[in-house]
Every structure is written in C-alpha cells, then in structure tokens.
Design an enzyme around this catalytic site. Structure first.
Site, PDB file in Angstrom:
ATOM      1  N   GLY A  18       3.013   2.119  10.867  1.00  0.00           N
ATOM      2  CA  GLY A  18       2.729   1.339  12.072  1.00  0.00           C
ATOM      3  C   GLY A  18       2.519  -0.135  11.761  1.00  0.00           C
ATOM      4  N   ALA A  19       1.703  -0.398  10.746  1.00  0.00           N
ATOM      5  CA  ALA A  19       1.364  -1.776  10.416  1.00  0.00           C
ATOM      6  C   ALA A  19       0.566  -1.796   9.109  1.00  0.00           C
ATOM      7  CB  ALA A  19       0.540  -2.404  11.529  1.00  0.00           C
ATOM      8  N   MET A  20       0.279  -3.024   8.618  1.00  0.00           N
ATOM      9  CA  MET A  20      -0.434  -3.144   7.339  1.00  0.00           C
ATOM     10  C   MET A  20      -1.369  -4.343   7.344  1.00  0.00           C
ATOM     11  SD  MET A  20      -0.988  -1.908   4.403  1.00  0.00           S
ATOM     12  CE  MET A  20      -2.225  -2.673   3.362  1.00  0.00           C
TER      13      MET A  20
ATOM     14  N   ASN B 143      -2.648  -6.480   5.245  1.00  0.00           N
ATOM     15  CA  ASN B 143      -2.687  -7.479   4.181  1.00  0.00           C
ATOM     16  C   ASN B 143      -3.588  -8.655   4.562  1.00  0.00           C
ATOM     17  OD1 ASN B 143      -0.330  -6.006   3.094  1.00  0.00           O
ATOM     18  ND2 ASN B 143       0.658  -6.944   4.861  1.00  0.00           N
TER      19      ASN B 143
ATOM     20  N   HIS C 123      -6.843  -1.974  14.971  1.00  0.00           N
ATOM     21  CA  HIS C 123      -6.993  -1.255  13.702  1.00  0.00           C
ATOM     22  C   HIS C 123      -6.799  -2.193  12.505  1.00  0.00           C
ATOM     23  CE1 HIS C 123      -6.649   2.395  11.113  1.00  0.00           C
ATOM     24  NE2 HIS C 123      -5.845   1.610  10.416  1.00  0.00           N
ATOM     25  N   GLU C 124      -5.710  -2.932  12.516  1.00  0.00           N
ATOM     26  CA  GLU C 124      -5.425  -3.801  11.363  1.00  0.00           C
ATOM     27  C   GLU C 124      -6.455  -4.919  11.263  1.00  0.00           C
ATOM     28  OE1 GLU C 124      -3.514  -2.408   9.431  1.00  0.00           O
ATOM     29  OE2 GLU C 124      -2.562  -1.069  10.874  1.00  0.00           O
TER      30      GLU C 124
ATOM     31  N   GLU D 273      -9.855   4.248   5.948  1.00  0.00           N
ATOM     32  CA  GLU D 273      -9.014   4.673   7.080  1.00  0.00           C
ATOM     33  C   GLU D 273      -9.795   5.478   8.120  1.00  0.00           C
ATOM     34  OE1 GLU D 273      -6.493   3.206   7.657  1.00  0.00           O
ATOM     35  OE2 GLU D 273      -5.734   2.466   5.751  1.00  0.00           O
TER      36      GLU D 273
ATOM     37  N   HIS E 102      -9.691  -3.697   9.740  1.00  0.00           N
ATOM     38  CA  HIS E 102      -9.612  -3.503   8.288  1.00  0.00           C
ATOM     39  C   HIS E 102     -10.117  -4.723   7.516  1.00  0.00           C
ATOM     40  CE1 HIS E 102      -7.943   0.337   7.226  1.00  0.00           C
ATOM     41  NE2 HIS E 102      -6.776   0.184   7.831  1.00  0.00           N
TER      42      HIS E 102
ATOM     43  N   GLU F 248       0.850  -1.185   0.000  1.00  0.00           N
ATOM     44  CA  GLU F 248       0.000   0.000   0.000  1.00  0.00           C
ATOM     45  C   GLU F 248       0.893   1.246   0.000  1.00  0.00           C
ATOM     46  OE1 GLU F 248      -2.788   0.419   3.252  1.00  0.00           O
ATOM     47  OE2 GLU F 248      -3.767   2.103   2.262  1.00  0.00           O
TER      48      GLU F 248
END
Ligand code: 7ML
Ligand code: ZN
Length: 853
Positions: A259-261, A263, A295-296, A318, A299, A119
């Site tokens: 921070g993080a993703m 996927n 949060h992740e 977001e 998503h 991303e």
C-alpha cells in the site's frame, strides 16, 4: 541447490559492528546506476570477528578501508571483510540495474521514475550493508541524474545542496539528522506534478508538505493532502505527538508491491492510496486513502523514532500503527462502521490464516522469507492485541504507557516486550499473562454456557477457553481475555454493561438480583480476537438486534441470524429436505430497512449479507456446493420478502450526495437484482445518471451476478471511458474477476492481452488474479480444478517477475483443509506443480512447503 533456511528469534545476537554514518552517492543513468557508499564503521566490544555485510543481486566494483584496498570474500548474499581495525571508513562501489528490476524491491523504475522500497530487506539490493533494523545510521545522500528527465531528486530529511553539473545533469544532496535503520531509506528521481501546502505544529513550527504525483494528476492529490493534515493534527491531539522534520513528502508511484511505505520524511505510496476525485474514486477509496496516509504518518513515531530490534518484532510497529490508524478513522468517521470493517478482516482473513499452514503468533519465532510475514496476523491481530491492552488500561492508562514508551525508547530499536513493559509500568496493571498473546498462534475458542436460577435470581455465565494446535507448535496456555458483555432484560433495558476479566481455562461469572433471565450480548465490540461458541436462539438474536446499546452488537447479531439459517439449510439439503427460512429472520432484516433511528451506514453493513468466503471461515469444514445453494436461497428469501421496502429506499435515496446514503441505496439495489432480473433496468438507470464512481461501480457490481445484455453494454461503455485511467481499469478488471459465471476464467485469460493489463504491475495482477482467487469463491473452487490451475499458472509466471506478489496471491490455494477431499487433491496437485519450478523463490518455497507437510 541448497534449500532456503529458517532464521529463529531465539538466535538473535547484537550486531558485531555499528555503522554510525553513511554517505550514499548515486549516479543515475539509463544503462546503469553507480553507487559509492561510504560508511563509518565501529567495532562493538572486543571480538575479532570479520565484518559481514548483506547484499543481493548487485555487482560489486570495489571495496576500500580508509582509502586502501582490502581483501574480501563473497558468498551467497554476503560480503566478508577481514580487518583488525576497531573504527574505520569503509567505501563500497556497486553497480545496479534498476531498469531490469521487476521485483520492485531495492532500486527500480516505476513508469520512468527511479524509486526504492527497502522494507524489510531491500537495502541489500542497493549496497552491501548491515541490513538489519538495530543498526541505526545517519544518512547523507547525493543524487545526480539527467535534469530534463528527472527534475525532482528526493531522499530522506532536509535538502542541503543542489545545482547543475555538466552534460545536462543536476544533483541534489539530502541529510537526515535522525539515525535510522536501512529499511527507512528512500530515493526518488523523476518528473512529477507537485501539490504543496503547509502545517503549523502545536509548537508553532511550519512544516512544508509536498505530494508528488504523475503528470496530469494534480487535481487528484487534494484528498491525500487533506488527509495528511488531519493526521498531523490528530496525532498531536490524541497522542501528543508532534512532527519532527521541517518537510514531509509523499510520492505516488504506479508500480508498488504494498500500500505504502513510511520512509523517514519521504513516504512512497501506491497511487491507489493517493489519487482520487469524485469521478474516478469511490467512497471506499476516499476512506482508504485517509487511513493509509494516516498509517504512514503515524509510523513517524511508532516505527521510525522507535523502531524494531529485529524483524520478529514487526508487530511492535505494525500492530501499534494499525491500532492508531483505526482510532484515527474512528475519531474522524463512524466508530461502529470502522470497527465492523476491522472485525471482518479478522474473521474472514486472519482466522483463516490462523487455522491454515502459515499460522504464526503476532511475534513469529521463525521465518524463512521476511516478506511472507507482512500478514493479517502481525498487522491486524497485532492491532487487536494492542486494542485489548487499551481496553484493560483505559485511554488514560494507555496514553501514560505510550508516554513512558517514548521516554524510555526514543531513538532506539526495541522489542514487543519493551512495549508491554512500558504499558505495565505506567499503569500498574499486571500484563504477565497477557503477554502470551505474543507467542501463541491460533484462534482461541470460547465456549459459553448460561444458567438462570429463578429462585436465587442469579444468572451465571460459564466460560471455557481453548486454542487448537497450530503447525508452528506454539504452546496453548490460558490467555488473559477481556470479555465485553451486555445483559439486556426482556423489556429491552440494559442491566449490565461491563468487561469481564477472563483469565482461567474455565471461569464462572455470577450476576445477582435479576428478576428475569436476561438476554446476553457476548464478546461485544469483538473485545478479543477469539471465536465465540454460544448457541443463541433466533429470539435472543432478534432481541439483540433491536435493543443492544452497541451498534456493532446489532450487526454481529444480524450476521449470526443470517449464518444460522444457512447452516440449517445446508443440513436440510444434506438430509434431502426442503429449504426453509424462519419468518422472524426475514422480519428482523425488514425491521432494519424500516428503522428510523439507525445510522444509514450501519444499515448498509447489516444488509450486506455475509459473503460465501466469510461463511466458509465460520466452520472447520464446509460443504461448498450446498453452501452455494443455501446462501442463494436465504438471500433470495430475505430480498423477495422485502421487495417493496427495498424499492422505496432505492427510489427515495437516489441522487443524494452522501456516502452513507449511497452505501445503503446501493446494497438495496444489489438485493433487488437478486429478486428479479428485470430490475437490471434500475441499475442501468443508475449507471447512466451517476455523478460519481461509487454509484457507477455499484450499478455494475449489482449486474455482476449473471450475464446480460445490459451488463455487456455497460461494461463496454465503462471500458471505453476509462481505458487510459489504470486505477479505474483495476475496478473493471475486478468486476470481471468476480463475475459469477461459467465463462469467467476464459474471459480473464483473454484479458491478459488487454492493454489495461500487465503482469509487471502489482495492482493489475491483484485486480485480475488476486481478486478472482480471494473473492470469486465458487468459480475459484470449480469441480474441474480450472480455477486452481488458472491461479497456479499466474503464480508460476510471477515467480521470476515478482516473487512477493506471487506469494501474496497464493493464500487461497494453501488454505485447502476446509474443503472436500476431491478439491483438496486438486489444490495439492497445483501446489506440487509449483514445487517443480526452477529457481523457485524463497517466498513461494516457504508457503508451498508449509502447506504440503
Ligand atoms: C497496512 C504496509 C505494508 C505491507 C505498509 C508494507 C506499511 C510495510 C509498511 C495498513 C495500512 C496501509 C498499509 C499497510 C501495509 C502490508 C500492509 N511498513 O506501512 O506497514
Ligand atoms: Zn505499517
């Protein structure tokens, strides 16, 4: 060289081709990585245009269609393939160099492990592709690598095959049944410690949970795992959303830009948001981990199952996911304290962005470099916009809207308009005017006047809204603003508690039957992301602090009291008068220290007196030198007059193992050291007795106000103890970066050669350089310009190493309009210096040119 060009939301067109399936076959080897990408491509509609794929920084080895070689063209960043076929199999072989990739986008190495970050537009650094979020494909990924060096081979979805091959190699094959955009693709290959657990969903499915961490860190993965399980349970109970794959993996890596993703099925995290134990992580770190894991995870529905049509819609996923993670933290912890933190981010950072050269609506209309739009505006103001809808619809209306949104759009790539339409249709509430929040940049100001007529017993609030012009040129029409108020009577009783629907430019609200003039608590809970302009008297603020029902309102009143006193003293200084503090202000803070009925975490928030940085954001222009003097004076007056009360708290609360208690004790300790440097011995004692990182760090931080032998000694002790623990050394670097001392910059420069520092690691760069520029206000804004120079030198170095990080830490330098002309000129000179750099990244180009117009 041609200059980078902007892309516009208004130019959006549907993709000309669809890619329904893609098979990726990775051969990872030390010197080079080869990737065979085989896609099923389908022409959309009846056009005869060429297939145009995006690709950056990759070596193309071959292109075939249905196993036949084809003609193709390459121009910068694109591969153009002419074909008349309507459906075909496209095979592209590329060669990658992950070892040399310091940008940490695409495929790169983090401390001996392969990992990816795609991303927003990183997948085009892996292969040529329709790298846009409205192209959703089913991925099958085969990874082959050395078995000993890379025992774990991971990708999205389910493991469908694995085994050994020749020459010490092994392979794994993953299949993700959910069609996804390329930005959600992930690959990880490396050697890790693995923490495993499981979660049973509401429909009794067992999900395997895995957290992968660097060898030797297994005991630091438990909090992240616990947070994941809480997130899964919470999303079921509050949003009725169940996890969809059979496995959920989190990998923690040292080198990560963000921070993080999220996927699909394989989150990649910055170690900062995974690793924690009592000795090495603070209470804030624990809280941060819980919220980022949440949060992740959230998503998976808001981002992955329903994704964005194009990157202008980033806030669709977001803003909504930040709102969800905020609600998660608030349901699990203190709602008031979480709200206060969110309000601080808005007022201290987002308001600054909205009044600076990068101002943009939560749905931007034009973008040069997408990475520059992962902003506090898109994320945090975006979450505030969702929160306002929640306020207008109520929890049940909002949940109906969410349900309709998923019913309509599961599996699709959609727009912010689609989201609002679902909210409107499910609730029956008209959101036509409300939608302006998506297209208007800038922070609206609300001027409030009150009037009380004792004869008619009528109290009137007159509200006027206006939004200053912003450089993006977006329109400024009246917004639909939910304006939460409480009216309190002189005895402290609540008379009115409601949310006003403020929609006109100017609007009056009457409250009848009030025997006395009430005290208004306005914009409670920060019910809209606006600036409130109301001249509260000291008496009114003190009353709100004592009697408001809302804890957030008490905190807001305390900030206003403190700030008012500073602005008044700046004026006195400018008029060469003596400084002075109203004793009622001191009493109000003393009252908080003595309060029996206040939550300790809230007391700590109130006693954390507004930082210089946050005071700067309260006015359009600021007299920085007098601000420093006035703030020091007011802090000292409050602290000195509360010395006894502070001492009692610090002594009585020492050693109690509870986060809120620690927070209160530590803020009191810091205030005591302002009163008298002899209290340094208290900090020293706390450091030596500390049984957790929160208390150790708080002691050092309290000593960070001036140089002393004790500080030197404890900093050295800390360094020795934690030298081999990078995340803890980040705290040590951060202490140096916030040291308020004339020698700060020289020390920071010398730390470039410290073994704990590296320009290649974003966490290190943020700790040493980013924190300096963002938080060490008076050293950064030195009259001699050395602060600006220090930051600029680092940015120029990072331009080639890691453009994203360079463009992130530049923020304080482009927000120069608030300062005096001499400082502005120094800042502009440095920005001009950046413009002369060869091969300036799009990221820096966009920010610097916008700042210099
Ligand atoms: C916000 C993220 C990014 C950028 C993470 C990267 C993400 C994009 C990613 C709140 C909590 C944790 C991380 C982030 C954040 C800036 C901030 N999709 O999940 O949004
Ligand atoms: Zn996110």
């Amino acid at each position: 060289m041609s200059q980078p060009q902007a892309k516009f939301l208004k130019d959006y067109q549907k993709p000309l081709f669809q890619i329904s399936h893609i098979d990726l076959d990775f051969s990872l080897a030390q010197a080079q990585t080869q990737l065979i990408a085989t896609s099923k491509v389908i022409r959309h509609g009846t056009h005869s245009d060429a297939l145009v794929l995006a690709g950056d920084d990759i070596e193309l080895l071959s292109v075939t269609i249905d196993n036949q070689s084809v003609d193709y063209m390459q121009r910068d960043g694109e591969l153009i393939i002419e074909t008349s076929l309507n459906a075909f199999e496209l095979q592209i072989i590329t060669k990658l160099d992950p070892e040399a990739n310091t940008s940490l986008e695409g495929l790169y190495m983090s401390d001996g492990a392969y990992c990816t970050q795609c991303e927003a537009e990183g997948f085009r650094r892996i292969t040529y592709f329709l790298d846009r979020p409205d192209v959703l494909a089913i991925y099958t990924v085969r990874i082959e690598a050395d078995k000993q060096a890379f025992p774990f081979l991971l990708s999205n979805g389910n493991l469908v095959d694995s085994g050994d091959s020749n020459d010490g190699l092994h392979f794994a094959k993953w299949h993700d049944p959910f069609p996804k955009p390329a930005y959600l693709f992930a690959l990880v290959a490396g050697d890790f410690d693995l923490l495993e657990d499981s979660f049973t969903t509401c429909s009794q499915r067992d999900i395997k949970l895995q957290v992968f961490v660097d060898k030797g860190n297994l005991n630091k993965a438990h909090h992240a795992m616990a947070s994941l399980k809480k997130s899964m349970a919470w999303d079921e109970s509050r949003f009725n959303l169940e996890y969809d794959l059979d496995i959920y993996m989190i990998v923690a890596v040292d080198f990560f830009n963000m921070g993080a993703m999220e996927n699909k099925g394989l989150n990649v995290f910055n170690t900062k948001f995974v690793l924690a134990d009592k000795d090495s992580a603070t209470d804030d770190d624990y809280h941060g981990i819980e919220s980022v894991v949440g949060h992740e995870y959230f998503h998976n529905w808001t981002g992955n199952r329903v994704t964005c049509r194009d990157w202008f819609q980033l806030s669709l996923k977001e803003g909504l996911t930040v709102f969800r993670d905020q609600e998660f933290s608030s349901d699990l912890g203190s709602r008031a304290v979480n709200r206060i933190h969110a309000i601080k981010v808005m007022k201290n950072q987002q308001f600054a962005e909205d009044s600076g050269p990068m101002a943009h609506p939560i749905r931007p209309e034009s973008v040069i470099e997408m990475n520059n739009f992962y902003t506090v505006t898109v994320y945090n103001k975006g979450a505030e916009v969702i929160r306002m809808m929640h306020t207008l619809l109520g929890e049940s209306g909002f949940q109906k809207g969410m349900a309709l949104y998923f019913e309509r759009h599961d599996g699709e790539a959609v727009t912010c308009d689609d989201f609002v339409a679902a909210m409107q249709d499910a609730s029956g509430i008209d959101l036509a005017q409300f939608k302006r929040w998506y297209s208007q940049a800038g922070t609206p100001q609300i001027d409030v006047q009150e009037e009380y007529n004792s004869e008619t017993q009528c109290y009137t609030l007159t509200l006027l809204q206006s939004t200053p012009d912003t450089p993006d040129g977006s329109a400024k029409l009246p917004l639909h603003i939910p304006f939460d108020i409480e009216l309190i009577d002189v005895a402290g009783q609540s008379i009115v508690n409601k949310v006003l629907d403020f929609t006109q430019e100017k609007q009056q609200f009457n409250f009848e039957g009030l025997e006395q003039k009430p005290i208004p608590s306005l914009l409670q809970n920060f019910s809209a992301p606006v600036k409130l302009n109301f001249e509260y008297s000291v008496e009114q603020l003190v009353h709100i602090m004592r009697f408001a029902q809302s804890e957030v309102a008490k905190w807001e009143a305390s900030v206003a009291l403190f700030s008012q006193s500073i602005w008044q003293n700046i004026e006195r200084l400018q008029a060469q008068q003596a400084m002075f503090i109203d004793p009622r202000i001191v009493d109000a803070f003393k009252g908080v220290l003595l309060a029996q009925d206040l939550d300790k975490a809230l007391m700590a928030e109130i006693l954390t007196l507004a930082s210089a940085g946050s005071l700067i954001e309260q006015n359009d222009i600021v007299d920085l030198d007098n601000l420093k003097i006035a703030r020091e004076f007011v802090v000292l007056e409050i602290a000195a007059n509360c010395e006894d009360e502070l001492l009692v708290i610090v002594r009585e609360l020492a050693g109690i193992d509870d986060a809120a208690t620690r927070a209160l004790k530590n803020v009191c300790l810091a205030l005591l050291l302002k009163v008298d440097s002899n209290y340094a011995s208290l900090a020293e004692q706390q450091y030596n007795n500390a049984e957790n990182m929160t208390d150790s760090l708080a002691a050092l931080s309290a000593l960070n106000g001036e140089s002393s032998a004790i500080r030197e000694q404890l900093m050295a002790k800390f360094e020795q103890k934690w030298l081999k623990t990078p995340l803890v050394m980040d705290k040590w670097l951060g202490l140096h970066a916030t040291f308020t001392n004339d020698n700060c910059i020289d020390k920071l420069k010398s730390l470039f050669d410290h073994e704990a520092f590296s320009f290649n690691n974003p966490n290190r760069v943020r700790s040493l350089i980013g924190i300096f520029a963002a938080a060490n206000t008076f050293e950064f804004h030195r009259h001699d310009g050395l602060g600006y120079q220090f930051l600029t030198d680092a940015i120029i170095k990072l331009n080639t190493l890691n453009p994203q990080v360079a463009a992130r830490i530049i923020t304080p330098l482009i927000q120069f309009k608030k300062f005096d002309l001499a400082r502005q000129q120094l800042m502009i000179n440095e920005l001009n210096r950046i413009l002369t750099v060869d091969n300036l990244s799009k990221d820096l180009y966009e920010k610097v040119t916008k700042a210099l117009v």
